[in-house]
Enzyme design. Structure first.
Site, PDB file in Angstrom:
ATOM      1  N   ASN A 121      24.023  -5.605  54.966  1.00  0.00           N
ATOM      2  CA  ASN A 121      25.059  -5.521  53.926  1.00  0.00           C
ATOM      3  C   ASN A 121      26.468  -5.673  54.496  1.00  0.00           C
ATOM      4  O   ASN A 121      27.396  -5.023  54.022  1.00  0.00           O
ATOM      5  CB  ASN A 121      24.959  -4.172  53.210  1.00  0.00           C
ATOM      6  N   LYS A 175      13.756  -8.182  57.929  1.00  0.00           N
ATOM      7  CA  LYS A 175      14.737  -9.212  58.246  1.00  0.00           C
ATOM      8  C   LYS A 175      15.381  -8.992  59.612  1.00  0.00           C
ATOM      9  O   LYS A 175      15.528  -9.929  60.399  1.00  0.00           O
ATOM     10  CB  LYS A 175      15.790  -9.268  57.134  1.00  0.00           C
ATOM     11  N   ARG A 187      25.180   2.739  58.892  1.00  0.00           N
ATOM     12  CA  ARG A 187      24.470   2.134  60.033  1.00  0.00           C
ATOM     13  C   ARG A 187      24.591   2.966  61.291  1.00  0.00           C
ATOM     14  O   ARG A 187      23.831   2.765  62.242  1.00  0.00           O
ATOM     15  CB  ARG A 187      25.004   0.725  60.274  1.00  0.00           C
ATOM     16  N   ASP A 240      17.392 -13.980  54.770  1.00  0.00           N
ATOM     17  CA  ASP A 240      18.500 -13.173  54.290  1.00  0.00           C
ATOM     18  C   ASP A 240      18.958 -13.731  52.947  1.00  0.00           C
ATOM     19  O   ASP A 240      18.323 -14.606  52.369  1.00  0.00           O
ATOM     20  CB  ASP A 240      19.650 -13.172  55.304  1.00  0.00           C
TER      21      ASP A 240
END
Length: 308
Positions: free
Chosen positions: A130, A222, A180, A241
């Site tokens: 993202n 991914k 993250r 993606d």
DNA sequence: GTCCAGGATTCAG
DNA sequence: CTGAATCATGGA
């Protein structure tokens, strides 16, 4: 801060020439997040503990490195696939029968999958979810600057898992990682006690490698595909993606297909270097240079692959 | 303000 | 098993 001391520019001879536009896409097109365009038009970056610069000159690709670093040229040659292992793979892609691939490949002729080390690829793509490419580069640069070994000037290697695991929460937060940060911390804690993880993973067949990668926090299908492709040289890996979803939907008529189905299609349609084909399509789609197929591929979505 | 970014995880059905 | 909500952050 003193700037790094550079050697003079020297030619880096490749099997196949790299146009300047292709070089830019290769260094800053979402494979590695460690290269930046300098004021003089060269690309400057760090891979492993090697600091290097490359540029597209009138006589072809040129490079320079830090004074006293004797390994830079050999390392760069490996990183850029200078000996041409991918040239024949690219030639063998089905671009003759696939107008979309032919166009994308022609737009970025000479584009190669960078042969990153697993550590670089894993850290980069743990930060990637993202996020836009520019911002991933900023996050990774902040990680290196705050937690990585200094290489002179303002250049830093990527931090070790140990450095990430014992970093203050405030330091990680100051890298704009958002949620993250927990991915990085969690993966660091698992790999910290497994210093030879990269060598061990490299022994695995690709399906087992993907499974091992996905067992790490923050690594889904991914990201695992990207780490396998860019970090372990698994050219058959086909990351899907948002850009690839859109490219395959628009150009191949595969609307409504789910990522796992598109991954199957990509591997079946493009073959052993599907990941390289993916990179051509990704670059073309992201830069608005993708054409539509005259005839859309006439296939129905496969049934979702039985998970194993 | 809204929408989206080289998604992954968690949760509801 | 599938699909939706949620997760920080910054730029357009």
């Amino acid at each position: 801060m003193a700037s790094a001391e550079w050697t003079s520019w020297r030619p880096l001879r490749l099997v196949e020439d790299v146009p300047a536009a292709t070089l830019a896409e290769q260094m800053d097109g979402g494979q590695s997040f460690r290269w930046a365009l300098a004021a003089d038009g060269s690309w400057v970056g760090v891979f492993g503990r090697t600091l290097a610069a490359v540029r597209s000159g009138p006589q072809g690709l040129e490079w320079r490195g830090q004074k006293g670093a004797t390994h830079t040229e050999a390392a760069l040659r490996g990183y850029l696939d200078a000996d041409g292992a991918q040239a024949s793979l690219s030639e063998a892609l089905p671009w003759r029968s696939d107008d979309v691939l032919r166009s994308a490949r022609a737009a970025y002729l000479g584009l190669r999958i960078l042969r990153q080390d697993p550590h670089e690829a894993l850290i980069g793509f743990l930060c990637s979810s993202n996020k836009r490419i520019l911002q991933i580069r900023v996050m990774v640069a902040a990680l290196a600057a705050k937690l990585g070994e200094s290489l002179g000037g303002d250049f830093h290697a990527l931090p070790s898992w140990e450095a990430i695991a014992r970093a203050e929460e405030s330091v990680l937060r100051s890298c704009s990682l958002g949620y993250r940060a927990a991915y990085l911390r969690g993966t660091a804690k698992k790999l910290l006690v497994r210093p030879r993880w990269a060598e061990e993973f490299a022994e695995l067949e690709t399906p087992a490698l993907l499974a091992e990668l996905q067992s790490l926090p923050g690594v889904g299908p991914k990201v695992a595909a990207c780490v396998a492709l860019f970090g372990f040289g698994r050219l058959e890996s086909f990351p899907v993606d948002t850009w690839v979803v859109q490219a395959l939907a628009d150009a191949y008529g595969l609307r409504g297909w789910k990522p796992a189905q598109l991954e199957q299609f990509g591997k079946a349609h493009f073959g052993e270097a599907a990941g390289l084909a993916q990179q051509y399509l990704f670059s073309a789609a992201r830069n608005g240079r993708l054409i539509r197929a005259a005839v859309s591929v006439k296939v129905k979505p496969p049934r979702p692959r039985p998970r194993k």
